[in-house]
Design a protein around this motif. Structure first.
Motif, PDB file in Angstrom:
ATOM      1  N   ASN A 145     -55.056 -24.770 -71.978  1.00  0.00           N
ATOM      2  CA  ASN A 145     -54.833 -23.323 -71.922  1.00  0.00           C
ATOM      3  C   ASN A 145     -54.698 -22.711 -73.315  1.00  0.00           C
ATOM      4  O   ASN A 145     -55.102 -21.566 -73.532  1.00  0.00           O
ATOM      5  N   ALA A 146     -54.101 -23.471 -74.234  1.00  0.00           N
ATOM      6  CA  ALA A 146     -53.812 -22.891 -75.548  1.00  0.00           C
ATOM      7  C   ALA A 146     -55.010 -22.957 -76.496  1.00  0.00           C
ATOM      8  O   ALA A 146     -55.235 -22.041 -77.288  1.00  0.00           O
ATOM      9  N   MET A 147     -55.794 -24.027 -76.400  1.00  0.00           N
ATOM     10  CA  MET A 147     -56.843 -24.215 -77.408  1.00  0.00           C
ATOM     11  C   MET A 147     -57.878 -23.088 -77.433  1.00  0.00           C
ATOM     12  O   MET A 147     -58.237 -22.600 -78.520  1.00  0.00           O
ATOM     13  N   PRO A 148     -58.380 -22.638 -76.273  1.00  0.00           N
ATOM     14  CA  PRO A 148     -59.370 -21.558 -76.349  1.00  0.00           C
ATOM     15  C   PRO A 148     -58.797 -20.293 -76.996  1.00  0.00           C
ATOM     16  O   PRO A 148     -59.528 -19.563 -77.665  1.00  0.00           O
ATOM     17  N   ALA A 149     -57.510 -20.041 -76.826  1.00  0.00           N
ATOM     18  CA  ALA A 149     -56.884 -18.865 -77.446  1.00  0.00           C
ATOM     19  C   ALA A 149     -56.853 -19.024 -78.959  1.00  0.00           C
ATOM     20  O   ALA A 149     -57.149 -18.088 -79.703  1.00  0.00           O
ATOM     21  N   ILE A 150     -56.498 -20.216 -79.395  1.00  0.00           N
ATOM     22  CA  ILE A 150     -56.444 -20.472 -80.840  1.00  0.00           C
ATOM     23  C   ILE A 150     -57.845 -20.367 -81.445  1.00  0.00           C
ATOM     24  O   ILE A 150     -58.038 -19.752 -82.497  1.00  0.00           O
ATOM     25  N   VAL A 151     -58.845 -20.956 -80.773  1.00  0.00           N
ATOM     26  CA  VAL A 151     -60.212 -20.896 -81.286  1.00  0.00           C
ATOM     27  C   VAL A 151     -60.715 -19.444 -81.296  1.00  0.00           C
ATOM     28  O   VAL A 151     -61.458 -19.034 -82.192  1.00  0.00           O
ATOM     29  N   ALA A 152     -60.282 -18.656 -80.311  1.00  0.00           N
ATOM     30  CA  ALA A 152     -60.663 -17.233 -80.270  1.00  0.00           C
ATOM     31  C   ALA A 152     -60.086 -16.472 -81.461  1.00  0.00           C
ATOM     32  O   ALA A 152     -60.582 -15.407 -81.812  1.00  0.00           O
ATOM     33  N   GLY A 153     -59.013 -17.015 -82.034  1.00  0.00           N
ATOM     34  CA  GLY A 153     -58.372 -16.345 -83.163  1.00  0.00           C
ATOM     35  C   GLY A 153     -57.196 -15.477 -82.755  1.00  0.00           C
ATOM     36  O   GLY A 153     -56.778 -14.592 -83.520  1.00  0.00           O
ATOM     37  N   VAL A 154     -56.650 -15.719 -81.565  1.00  0.00           N
ATOM     38  CA  VAL A 154     -55.475 -14.947 -81.113  1.00  0.00           C
ATOM     39  C   VAL A 154     -54.356 -15.128 -82.143  1.00  0.00           C
ATOM     40  O   VAL A 154     -53.925 -16.250 -82.384  1.00  0.00           O
ATOM     41  N   GLY A 365     -63.451 -33.016 -73.590  1.00  0.00           N
ATOM     42  CA  GLY A 365     -63.563 -31.951 -74.590  1.00  0.00           C
ATOM     43  C   GLY A 365     -63.741 -30.594 -73.928  1.00  0.00           C
ATOM     44  O   GLY A 365     -63.313 -29.575 -74.465  1.00  0.00           O
ATOM     45  N   SER A 366     -64.369 -30.576 -72.751  1.00  0.00           N
ATOM     46  CA  SER A 366     -64.520 -29.326 -72.010  1.00  0.00           C
ATOM     47  C   SER A 366     -63.190 -28.966 -71.362  1.00  0.00           C
ATOM     48  O   SER A 366     -62.268 -29.780 -71.314  1.00  0.00           O
ATOM     49  N   ASN A 367     -63.096 -27.747 -70.849  1.00  0.00           N
ATOM     50  CA  ASN A 367     -61.810 -27.271 -70.333  1.00  0.00           C
ATOM     51  C   ASN A 367     -61.567 -27.747 -68.901  1.00  0.00           C
ATOM     52  O   ASN A 367     -62.491 -27.796 -68.103  1.00  0.00           O
ATOM     53  N   GLY A 381     -64.863 -21.482 -65.619  1.00  0.00           N
ATOM     54  CA  GLY A 381     -63.677 -22.107 -66.183  1.00  0.00           C
ATOM     55  C   GLY A 381     -63.183 -21.331 -67.395  1.00  0.00           C
ATOM     56  O   GLY A 381     -63.873 -20.468 -67.943  1.00  0.00           O
ATOM     57  N   LEU A 382     -61.952 -21.659 -67.803  1.00  0.00           N
ATOM     58  CA  LEU A 382     -61.339 -20.978 -68.953  1.00  0.00           C
ATOM     59  C   LEU A 382     -62.157 -21.266 -70.210  1.00  0.00           C
ATOM     60  O   LEU A 382     -62.608 -22.389 -70.423  1.00  0.00           O
ATOM     61  N   SER A 383     -62.328 -20.256 -71.042  1.00  0.00           N
ATOM     62  CA  SER A 383     -63.091 -20.440 -72.273  1.00  0.00           C
ATOM     63  C   SER A 383     -62.581 -19.504 -73.351  1.00  0.00           C
ATOM     64  O   SER A 383     -61.706 -18.661 -73.115  1.00  0.00           O
ATOM     65  N   VAL A 384     -63.161 -19.639 -74.518  1.00  0.00           N
ATOM     66  CA  VAL A 384     -62.811 -18.774 -75.646  1.00  0.00           C
ATOM     67  C   VAL A 384     -63.011 -17.299 -75.289  1.00  0.00           C
ATOM     68  O   VAL A 384     -62.231 -16.440 -75.715  1.00  0.00           O
ATOM     69  N   LEU A 385     -64.023 -16.999 -74.469  1.00  0.00           N
ATOM     70  CA  LEU A 385     -64.296 -15.606 -74.088  1.00  0.00           C
ATOM     71  C   LEU A 385     -63.117 -14.960 -73.362  1.00  0.00           C
ATOM     72  O   LEU A 385     -62.949 -13.740 -73.398  1.00  0.00           O
ATOM     73  N   ASP A 386     -62.310 -15.774 -72.678  1.00  0.00           N
ATOM     74  CA  ASP A 386     -61.163 -15.226 -71.949  1.00  0.00           C
ATOM     75  C   ASP A 386     -60.078 -14.705 -72.877  1.00  0.00           C
ATOM     76  O   ASP A 386     -59.138 -14.057 -72.425  1.00  0.00           O
ATOM     77  N   PHE A 387     -60.198 -15.013 -74.160  1.00  0.00           N
ATOM     78  CA  PHE A 387     -59.184 -14.582 -75.122  1.00  0.00           C
ATOM     79  C   PHE A 387     -59.747 -13.596 -76.141  1.00  0.00           C
ATOM     80  O   PHE A 387     -59.155 -13.355 -77.175  1.00  0.00           O
ATOM     81  N   MET A 388     -60.913 -13.049 -75.813  1.00  0.00           N
ATOM     82  CA  MET A 388     -61.525 -12.045 -76.675  1.00  0.00           C
ATOM     83  C   MET A 388     -61.960 -10.871 -75.805  1.00  0.00           C
ATOM     84  O   MET A 388     -62.025 -10.987 -74.590  1.00  0.00           O
ATOM     85  N   LYS A 389     -62.260  -9.760 -76.455  1.00  0.00           N
ATOM     86  CA  LYS A 389     -62.852  -8.641 -75.741  1.00  0.00           C
ATOM     87  C   LYS A 389     -63.927  -8.038 -76.617  1.00  0.00           C
ATOM     88  O   LYS A 389     -63.894  -8.199 -77.837  1.00  0.00           O
TER      89      LYS A 389
ATOM     90  N   LEU B 385     -72.626 -10.744 -68.639  1.00  0.00           N
ATOM     91  CA  LEU B 385     -71.728 -11.880 -68.375  1.00  0.00           C
ATOM     92  C   LEU B 385     -70.946 -11.708 -67.080  1.00  0.00           C
ATOM     93  O   LEU B 385     -70.550 -12.692 -66.450  1.00  0.00           O
ATOM     94  N   ASP B 386     -70.704 -10.463 -66.679  1.00  0.00           N
ATOM     95  CA  ASP B 386     -69.944 -10.217 -65.446  1.00  0.00           C
ATOM     96  C   ASP B 386     -70.724 -10.608 -64.198  1.00  0.00           C
ATOM     97  O   ASP B 386     -70.165 -10.634 -63.100  1.00  0.00           O
ATOM     98  N   PHE B 387     -72.013 -10.878 -64.365  1.00  0.00           N
ATOM     99  CA  PHE B 387     -72.853 -11.235 -63.220  1.00  0.00           C
ATOM    100  C   PHE B 387     -73.362 -12.663 -63.317  1.00  0.00           C
ATOM    101  O   PHE B 387     -74.293 -13.048 -62.622  1.00  0.00           O
ATOM    102  N   MET B 388     -72.730 -13.442 -64.199  1.00  0.00           N
ATOM    103  CA  MET B 388     -73.091 -14.844 -64.339  1.00  0.00           C
ATOM    104  C   MET B 388     -71.809 -15.674 -64.329  1.00  0.00           C
ATOM    105  O   MET B 388     -70.711 -15.141 -64.471  1.00  0.00           O
ATOM    106  N   LYS B 389     -71.966 -16.981 -64.146  1.00  0.00           N
ATOM    107  CA  LYS B 389     -70.828 -17.872 -64.302  1.00  0.00           C
ATOM    108  C   LYS B 389     -71.307 -19.117 -65.010  1.00  0.00           C
ATOM    109  O   LYS B 389     -72.498 -19.436 -64.977  1.00  0.00           O
ATOM    110  N   ARG B 390     -70.357 -19.790 -65.641  1.00  0.00           N
ATOM    111  CA  ARG B 390     -70.669 -20.927 -66.501  1.00  0.00           C
ATOM    112  C   ARG B 390     -70.226 -22.222 -65.832  1.00  0.00           C
ATOM    113  O   ARG B 390     -69.098 -22.337 -65.367  1.00  0.00           O
TER     114      ARG B 390
END
Lengths: 431, 431
Positions: A145-154, A365-367, A381-389, B385-390
């Protein structure tokens, strides 16, 4: 004994459709209790957190303080098993390397009219990470849960974890430190979610809250959604193993049980084209299940939600797998790559006979935070994109405005929005 | 008159903080009614849709049928104003070109241990698009909601639109046809959402539902969430204009009013460092507002939620803009690019004096479905991205398994998950 379905049987479609809609989770209605807890935290701040932690976790925050200190973390390293810390570090490095590849690229370009367009990604300014207490405190989940946030630069990642019975699993603190969590607080339940969403004297509010939790935590996340962002509410875990008769039944049985031991609501499904192999797997499950410390949980899951689906050929498995849309899909047969190309709905796919799903839980290595309960049909699945906009960018000069204006004005007028039309038209007298 | 705030005043922080938390929307509690409607559609299918459409839209589906036919669409083209169809086509082409750049790339690689990892993006198999009826039926919104789905490759895009008073705005049908919507049904409200989520005799279920709607539609989307995916629930629109004194006050006033005319809950905010300019804009707003057909709506919005914030320098606007986290941000001053680089929270940014936000509503090319109510802190506008999934992919051979196994087994044991450890260990005897 798990349920057995055969595509050759006349009532297969009916039974399969019913199987797909089986609820595996009873969510108690705790909305009213949670509403009161959130109101109390908004009103009384830290004092409410102390009271609820005393009541629900039997822990005295007056003694330990709310914030976990550097000294607390050093102590956790001392208390933790050295080999496990090493394993966590190994996993951390692999998860970091994979997630770095998920960072999105910004885009900025000028089109043929001279209009500049763009998309720019920025990290969310502050994120809260909920970590459950007690036996559900999984250090691997902290990494995931934490790593994608850190990689996102939160820039501010805040972890909350209940001090169940006064203590926090030292491996949870070590995992948080290994990833680089910025703040940790000893508080859990709906009160922790409320503190993250609205802030208290000690805990500044965040913009998004992620992480698994019990019914109170899930209800609190739903209630604060809008004030902050939240992640998917995760349901019980599930695995779909598609395997031919060339597999070792003991290996496949072990994979089914690895899922079943999580939770009595977990689900393990085997699809195979080999009836004798299915019987052998079922026998192996019964044999292995008795050896497990969590035999009771695994048995309940396998009995209530486990399934073996017999197909004529593995090709028949494809539409079934897409309808099941499992969180985890193991493809243990030759030709798995080709099958994958045609498969649409799956949270994560594990290819070949030597990729048990458990590798993905810890060190692939994957989430491992993946869509459950058929939500792989519409989510990821959870990814870096979930911690960016993403912010979209538009830049138009006088010449481009003249080119775009007629269509914009026509559409605004057609929609009855005169002030819209005016906002464009008024600029046309210029230069 | 809008509210005026000055950063120079002692109580600014207090007033600004209160301003930020002002609710602009009253959501009536329609949960119970919506629950009944959904239950009725699940039970009675098309028959329930006919009844509700008779009741709420005063339209007889028994005569027109539920499905919009090719002939209906051809008739809509005949009825529509030719210049508006041309403008819609122009907008469609620009939106298409921009959204094509958003398609995510798959990733597949082998790491230093020989482990294969990957991420694969696939389109959601079926998506429902809700389009409101009556005056809120905006053809531009059909383009904006449908195009990212088409670019994502969604093979089945299903539009629902209520036949309010028996009719559907022909431009809505034209817009749907221009983008390539696959199926259109004459049904709206919670009953349409229920049909999309659960299916009826005529409407097959989808996996995700997007698009704006009234309180019944929003409540229905929340209730079916989980069974299907949903998009963000949009609130009233908002614009933040940051402008120096070198702007034409009439232009900026027009931009503020373009937002205000949308809805009495819409919000228009001006931040400027020039008090005389602020006064001039306010006077221009009062002057222009009287000319608008939607003067009543715009006046209510400007009076109740409009604001002018006076800052000492435009640099002071940066942290305020990040806290406001507006859906739309216009930067109308020299140095806008530098300001943008430091700005974190904004749905979309419009650069320079010749980029009114309205260009983005229609023909800029970027999407006009953007995060409202401060949610730009944690979410993004609608995109492909809102219309795709990974789906994540992992592939491990015997050699890699041996390299990964010790850490995986150590972590599984540390977490008390013996069947997890076993699922890896059992494969180590091989090869």
């Amino acid at each position: 004994m798990a349920t057995t379905l055969r595509t050759s049987e006349a009532d297969f479609e009916e039974r399969f459709a019913r199987f797909l809609t089986t609820k595996r989770e009873v969510s108690p209605d705790v909305d009213a209790i949670v509403r009161d807890i959130i109101a109390a935290v908004r009103e009384r701040g830290d004092a409410a957190l102390l009271d609820y932690t005393q009541k629900f976790d039997r822990a005295d925050l007056g003694k330990t303080g709310l914030a976990v200190t550097r000294a607390d973390i050093e102590r956790a390293y001392q208390e933790a098993d050295a080999a496990t810390v090493e394993a966590l570090t190994f996993a951390r490095d692999r998860i970091l390397a994979h997630h770095k590849r998920q960072r999105p690229a910004d885009d900025r370009y000028t089109d043929s009219l001279g209009v500049e367009l763009g998309s720019r990604w920025t990290a969310i300014e502050a994120v809260g990470l909920y970590v459950p207490g007690g036996t559900a405190a999984y250090p691997s989940s902290v990494l995931m849960n934490a790593m994608p946030a850190i990689v996102a630069g939160v820039p501010r990642l805040v972890m909350v974890v209940p001090p169940s019975g006064g203590t926090i699993n030292p491996l949870v603190l070590v995992a948080a430190d290994l990833v680089g969590v910025h703040e940790i607080y000893r508080v859990g339940g709906a009160q922790a979610v409320a503190a993250l969403a609205y802030g208290t004297e000690t805990i500044r509010p965040v913009a998004k809250i992620v992480g698994p939790g019990n019914a109170y935590v899930a209800a609190a996340k739903r209630q604060v959604f809008g004030t902050v962002g939240i992640d998917m509410i995760a349901g019980p875990s599930e695995v779909l193993v598609i395997a031919d008769g060339a597999n070792d039944p003991d290996w496949i049985a072990a994979d089914l049980l690895a899922q079943a031991e999580h939770d009595s609501g977990a689900q393990s499904i085997l699809i195979t084209d080999d009836a004798a192999f299915a019987d052998a797997v079922e026998a192996a499950v019964e044999r292995q299940i008795r050896l497990l410390p969590r035999a009771e949980t695994a048995s309940a899951s396998w009995r209530d939600f486990g399934a073996i689906i017999l197909v004529g050929t593995l090709d028949e498995a494809l539409p079934l797998a897409d309808r099941i849309a499992a969180e985890h899909v193991e493809l243990a047969f030759d030709g798995a790559e080709k099958f994958l190309q045609r498969l649409t709905n799956a949270g994560a796919v594990f290819l070949g006979r030597h990729t048990p799903e458990v590798i993905g839980d810890y060190v692939g290595g994957s989430n491992h935070v993946l869509p459950t309960a058929r939500s792989a049909r519409f989510s990821s699945g959870l990814s870096v994109l979930d911690f960016m906009k993403r912010t979209s960018i538009l830049k138009v000069g006088p010449e481009q405005l003249r080119a775009l204006a007629p269509a914009a004005i026509a559409l605004a007028k057609a929609e009855g929005l005169d002030a819209h039309a005016r906002s464009v038209a008024i600029r046309l007298n210029d230069g």
